[in-house]
Design a protein around this motif. Structure first.
Motif, short mmCIF file in Angstrom:
data_model
loop_
_atom_site.label_atom_id
_atom_site.label_comp_id
_atom_site.label_asym_id
_atom_site.label_seq_id
_atom_site.Cartn_x
_atom_site.Cartn_y
_atom_site.Cartn_z
N SER A 14 -61.32 94.77 -2.90
CA SER A 14 -59.91 94.77 -2.53
C SER A 14 -59.26 93.51 -3.08
O SER A 14 -59.94 92.62 -3.61
CB SER A 14 -59.74 94.83 -1.00
N HIS A 15 -57.95 93.41 -2.95
CA HIS A 15 -57.22 92.26 -3.45
C HIS A 15 -56.77 91.38 -2.30
O HIS A 15 -56.20 91.87 -1.31
CB HIS A 15 -56.02 92.72 -4.29
N GLY A 16 -57.03 90.08 -2.41
CA GLY A 16 -56.74 89.14 -1.34
C GLY A 16 -55.27 88.72 -1.29
O GLY A 16 -54.49 89.04 -2.18
N PRO A 17 -54.92 87.95 -0.25
CA PRO A 17 -53.52 87.54 -0.05
C PRO A 17 -53.07 86.41 -0.95
O PRO A 17 -51.88 86.10 -0.99
CB PRO A 17 -53.51 87.09 1.42
N ARG A 18 -54.00 85.77 -1.67
CA ARG A 18 -53.69 84.66 -2.57
C ARG A 18 -53.01 83.50 -1.82
O ARG A 18 -52.02 82.95 -2.28
CB ARG A 18 -52.81 85.12 -3.74
#
Length: 342
Positions: A100-104
């Protein structure tokens, strides 16, 4: 697996160190037989981790405990990290690796996004960095050590680590803490790195109650505070469970060398620790009613001490019972209290 021979050599060397650890590699099969039905979700945060990621992933695959899945949150990598993850996802097959893609918003928020993802269903949750190497029995040992009942009680397992350089050459050990893990200690010290931690669902539920925009200093410190504050159990294992790389890209290194310890003490005395305490207290305030009655009282005394004059501050600090794990740490804590840097 490229790391394998060197990692095994380091493991064998541990039998002959000054620390005198009794490395018993025979215990791993028993937990697997008894607890193999328990699912472990490995929570891995990545960011431009191509250099060491394969060795970390290989060490997951080599675990003697087999009932696991890997859940990766990538925080915007621009190197080949995602390609490596997709490669392993294909090799491992269905249901073993999820990306998944993180919140950065930094490593702490990235880990929180994983632990708060309710689509990840498991009995236990293990945090992982992207550049370490787990010893083969890390999961089996962690599960065997962590209490299994009651299910609604927060539990946390953590351990020491074996410190290695970029090439896995032995540097030493992370600190050995012998004093009781408790809320009083957690207010002024983080006990162990997140990369060693295993938690149960009750602990996960506590973390899910923390607001998404909470000013989290470090997720491992937060876990320690929440578990002890809410009446849970903490197991600190003196036997290391992983090879912890110390290199130039580490966000947080181990507090093991004299130089690093001096740096930590200076941070305490110059006010950096006070800033961390303020942020930690903001987060704890949001779960205040989840704390045990006694721990709420400890928290109130600690908060009052930070706002009081010298004599009252020292009296309230003493009454709160807060302490660090070493003599040097407690001396620096007293100095920080005198200087109002807590």
């Amino acid at each position: 697996m490229r790391y394998r021979t060197k990692a095994q050599e380091i493991f064998i060397m541990a039998e002959h160190t000054e620390d005198g650890f009794d490395w018993d590699t025979t215990h791993a099969s028993e937990p697997q037989q008894l607890l193999g039905s328990k699912k472990v979700a490995i929570l891995l945060c990545t960011y431009n981790g191509e250099r060491f990621l394969r060795e970390q992933l290989d060490s997951f695959v080599s675990q003697t405990y087999r009932n696991w899945s890997i859940h990766v949150s990538d925080d915007g990598s621009t190197d080949s990290t995602l390609e490596i993850l997709e490669e392993y996802k294909s090799q491992l097959g269905e249901g073993k690796l999820f990306i998944s893609h993180g919140p950065r918003q930094g490593f702490a928020k990235n880990f929180l996004s994983l632990i708060k993802n309710r689509e990840i269903i498991a009995d236990y949750f293990a945090f992982s960095d992207q550049d370490d190497v787990w010893l083969d029995d890390k999961l089996s040992r962690s599960i065997a050590k962590i209490p299994r009942v009651p299910l609604n009680k927060p539990h946390l397992y953590c351990s020491r680590t074996r410190l290695v350089n970029s090439d896995l050459a032995l540097l030493g050990f992370s600190p050995s803490f012998k004093m009781r893990p408790c809320f009083e200690n957690s207010l002024v010290q983080s006990l162990a790195g997140a990369n060693t931690m295993l938690i149960n669902n009750a602990t996960r539920d506590l973390m899910c109650r923390v607001a998404d925009d909470a000013p989290v200093v470090a997720h491992d410190w937060l876990v320690y505070q929440l578990v002890t504050g809410c009446g849970g159990d903490v197991v600190f294992d003196q036997i290391p469970t992983l090879l912890y790389r110390q290199h130039e890209a580490n966000l947080i290194g181990a507090n093991a060398t004299f130089r690093n310890q001096v740096i930590r003490i200076l941070k305490m005395l110059t006010g950096r620790f006070s800033e961390w305490s303020t942020l930690n207290l903001i987060v704890l305030d949001s779960v205040r009613m989840e704390l045990t009655e006694n721990n709420r009282l400890i928290l109130e005394r600690f908060e009052a001490a930070r706002k009081s004059g010298l004599l009252s501050r020292l009296r309230l600090m003493l009454k709160s019972g807060v302490y660090r794990q070493t003599i040097k740490g407690n001396i620096s804590l007293i100095a920080a209290a005198i200087l109002n840097k807590i």
